[in-house]
Enzyme design. Structure first.
Site, short mmCIF file in Angstrom:
data_model
loop_
_atom_site.label_atom_id
_atom_site.label_comp_id
_atom_site.label_asym_id
_atom_site.label_seq_id
_atom_site.Cartn_x
_atom_site.Cartn_y
_atom_site.Cartn_z
CD GLU A 2 6.72 0.92 2.56
OE1 GLU A 2 6.73 -0.33 2.60
OE2 GLU A 2 5.66 1.58 2.42
CD GLU A 19 3.85 1.45 -5.09
OE1 GLU A 19 2.74 1.03 -4.77
OE2 GLU A 19 4.90 1.14 -4.50
CG HIS A 58 7.90 -0.70 -1.93
ND1 HIS A 58 7.90 0.12 -0.83
CD2 HIS A 58 6.62 -0.78 -2.36
CE1 HIS A 58 6.66 0.52 -0.61
NE2 HIS A 58 5.85 -0.01 -1.51
N GLY A 105 0.45 4.81 1.70
CA GLY A 105 0.03 4.63 3.09
C GLY A 105 -0.47 5.91 3.75
CB SER A 120 -3.73 6.08 -0.96
OG SER A 120 -2.84 6.37 0.11
CG ASN A 128 4.05 -4.36 -0.96
OD1 ASN A 128 4.52 -5.30 -0.28
ND2 ASN A 128 4.62 -3.17 -1.01
CD1 TRP A 129 -0.77 -8.54 1.24
CD2 TRP A 129 -0.18 -10.59 1.93
NE1 TRP A 129 -1.76 -9.43 0.86
CE2 TRP A 129 -1.43 -10.68 1.27
CE3 TRP A 129 0.39 -11.76 2.45
CZ2 TRP A 129 -2.10 -11.89 1.11
CZ3 TRP A 129 -0.28 -12.96 2.29
CH2 TRP A 129 -1.52 -13.03 1.63
CE LYS A 130 3.31 -1.14 1.62
NZ LYS A 130 3.24 0.29 1.74
P1 PGA Z 1 -0.70 1.68 0.08
O1 PGA Z 1 0.74 1.09 -0.31
O2 PGA Z 1 -1.70 1.09 -0.89
O3 PGA Z 1 -0.94 1.23 1.50
O4 PGA Z 1 -0.61 3.16 -0.05
C1 PGA Z 1 1.12 0.91 -1.64
C2 PGA Z 1 2.49 0.31 -1.74
O5 PGA Z 1 3.36 0.64 -0.92
O6 PGA Z 1 2.76 -0.51 -2.64
#
Ligand code: PGA
Length: 251
Positions: free
Chosen positions: A98, A168, A96, A174, A213, A9-11
């Site tokens: 976020e 998640e 997600h 993150g 992570s 997931n490149w966000k």
């Molecule tokens: P991360 O993000 O691997 O940087 O913790 C995971 C995600 O948000 O899908």
């Protein structure tokens, strides 16, 4: 037998030119993944979807990070499912954390999007997970159970058979504070039991990923858990070397 699945997931990262560079460089290890029966994919920003689709291997899944549930209309700044389909995109992240945090993505809204994706023969990758406060209060199963039940409400077992769920924990995204493999297994198994309760034995074929992570050093440990079928990876999916190492470490 559920095939292993690794999705990056490149966000909100990578210029279009950088996405193109990654796509071209990923071609050899996409072939390696295929040879080893592993599905791999990336979710670039909307602006890079067409580029990655064009330059990556046909074996690389290319997914969007979000979509709108309506086909078209007065929704400024939104992207519809037919727009994604025209580019050959057939996967999409939904819910997600976020987006749940910053864009008011509720379980109900996720449900509308998941239904619209399935009606268009697309694969939703539905993300669920509890916040740190919910984890510390011992509410993980209550929260995740509601996300699964409400997000997948009014669907049939036939409709959900290709769907993917990603667990998640918000506190692990993150932060470098990844959940232990025991927590990942426990909650992924709980999600599978919830799916079984809702949809019957089709739950045995639904892939459930862990995310938060995930790095090359810990990916194998997660994938050795019986109910963890793969990983959704943010930060460690951005650099081509790191993504390749993630793939190599689960061969
Ligand atoms: P991360 O993000 O691997 O940087 O913790 C995971 C995600 O948000 O899908």
């Amino acid at each position: 037998m559920r095939r292993k699945l690794l999705v990056g997931n490149w966000k909100m990262n990578k210029l279009n030119s950088e996405a193109k560079e990654f796509a071209i460089a990923s071609v050899p290890f996409a072939a390696l993944a295929k040879k080893n029966n592993i599905d791999i994919g990336v979710c670039p920003t909307y602006l890079s979807l067409a580029t990655v689709k064009e330059f990556a291997s046909k074996d690389m899944i290319v997914g969007a990070q979000n979509c709108h549930f309506k086909e078209s209309g007065a929704f400024t700044g939104e992207i519809s499912i037919p727009m994604l389909k025209e580019l050959g995109i057939d996967w999409c992240l939904i819910g997600h954390s976020e987006r749940r945090t910053y864009d008011n993505e509720t379980n109900e809204k996720c449900n509308l999007k998941i239904k619209a994706l399935i009606a268009n023969d697309m694969v939703p990758l539905y993300c669920v997970g509890e916040t740190l406060a919910e984890f510390e209060a011992g509410d993980t199963k209550k929260v995740v159970g509601a996300q699964v039940r409400e997000g997948l409400a009014d669907l049939t077992s036939e409709q959900v058979k290709d769907l993917v769920v990603a667990y998640e924990p918000v506190w692990s995204i993150g932060t470098g504070k990844n959940a232990s493999s025991q927590i990942a297994q426990d909650i992924c198994s709980f999600i599978r039991e919830t799916l079984r309760d809702m949809f019957g034995d089709v739950a045995d074929g639904i892939r459930i990923l862990y995310g938060g992570s995930v790095k090359p050093v810990n990916v194998k440990e997660y994938l050795s858990c019986p109910d963890v079928d793969g990983a959704l990876v943010g930060g460690a999916s951005l650099k081509i070397d790191s993504f390749e190492e993630l793939v190599r470490n689960i061969l």
